[in-house]
Design an enzyme around this catalytic site. Structure first.
Site, PDB file in Angstrom:
ATOM      1  CG  ASP A 170      -8.029   2.148   1.222  1.00  0.00           C
ATOM      2  OD1 ASP A 170      -6.888   1.676   1.058  1.00  0.00           O
ATOM      3  OD2 ASP A 170      -8.800   1.756   2.119  1.00  0.00           O
ATOM      4  CG  HIS A 207      -5.257  -1.078   1.635  1.00  0.00           C
ATOM      5  ND1 HIS A 207      -5.113   0.240   2.018  1.00  0.00           N
ATOM      6  CD2 HIS A 207      -4.312  -1.782   2.298  1.00  0.00           C
ATOM      7  CE1 HIS A 207      -4.115   0.320   2.885  1.00  0.00           C
ATOM      8  NE2 HIS A 207      -3.617  -0.876   3.075  1.00  0.00           N
ATOM      9  CB  CYS A 219      -0.973  -0.004   1.171  1.00  0.00           C
ATOM     10  SG  CYS A 219      -0.224  -0.129   2.804  1.00  0.00           S
TER      11      CYS A 219
END
Length: 229
Positions: free
Chosen positions: A170, A172, A42
């Site tokens: 994000d 992820h 990440c």
């Protein structure tokens, strides 16, 4: 690969002032290039998103700029002596400090690091400082921590009557992305300060000190907040 994944999102209610990323960027996330980096990549993906913005911001000043691969990022950190040789090819994480080093080494872009010892220290002062960053520079910001090791890309800050909100992308996400999916499922969204930071974790913010001169409007209800980082 998607650009401007935050565009079209509604800002929080009772807004006083806000400022977002200026200029173009690509949204990098898990496995976007065929490298399955779930569980460790990440920070690299957040850095790549910032690098894509840098490439666009410098396109008139430098030639043949490319977003570095995960391998290139690791090799760079080894070459400058920040990491030992076995780091290259590993699944070791990186954070905001490593992002700062890579942006300086690869692109010649200096960064400012803001460190807070606990998530509940992200108060009015930090929120206004980050708001000023987007007003003056417009570059994406990397957020990294320790107990909260999930890196995040900060694309904007909003000051509202109920407190500060952060525009989070994000990295992820895993799968085939489109803007509607990312926004509706919360991968790109405005989050209240209390929903972003964990009180038991420290956080480092990496703020690229590169200005994008794209014209942008900040919404003001009261006068501008003057703050320094």
């Amino acid at each position: 690969m998607l650009s401007g994944v935050h565009e079209g999102l509604e800002t929080p209610s009772e807004i006083i002032e806000s400022a977002n990323v200026r200029g173009r960027y690509w949204f990098y996330h898990y496995n976007i290039d065929g490298v399955d980096d779930r569980g460790w990549g990440c920070g690299y993906r957040t850095l790549q998103t910032i690098c894509s913005w840098v490439c666009h911001a410098l396109r008139d000043k430098k030639d043949l700029l490319q977003v570095p691969s995960l391998q290139k990022i690791q090799q760079t950190l080894v070459e400058i002596g920040d990491k030992p040789a076995p780091f290259a090819g590993s699944r070791d994480w990186i954070g905001s400090v490593e992002a700062c080093l890579c942006l300086d080494q690869i692109f010649g872009v200096s960064c400012k690091i803001i460190h807070i010892s606990h998530g509940n220290c992200v108060d009015r002062k930090v929120g206004e400082g980050l708001l000023e960053h987007f007003k003056h520079f417009g570059s994406p910001v990397m957020i990294g921590g320790d107990a909260d090791a999930a890196s995040k890309t900060l694309l904007g800050v909003c000051k509202a009557k109920s407190g500060f909100y952060f525009l989070i992308a994000d990295p992820h996400f895993y799968g085939k992305a489109d803007k509607t999916l990312l926004q509706s499922n919360g991968w790109v969204q405005w989050k209240h300060l209390d929903d972003v930071f964990k009180k038991e974790s420290f956080y480092n913010f990496c703020l690229p000190q590169l200005r994008n001169n794209t014209i942008v409007c900040s919404f003001l209800v009261s006068g501008p907040v003057i703050s320094t980082l």
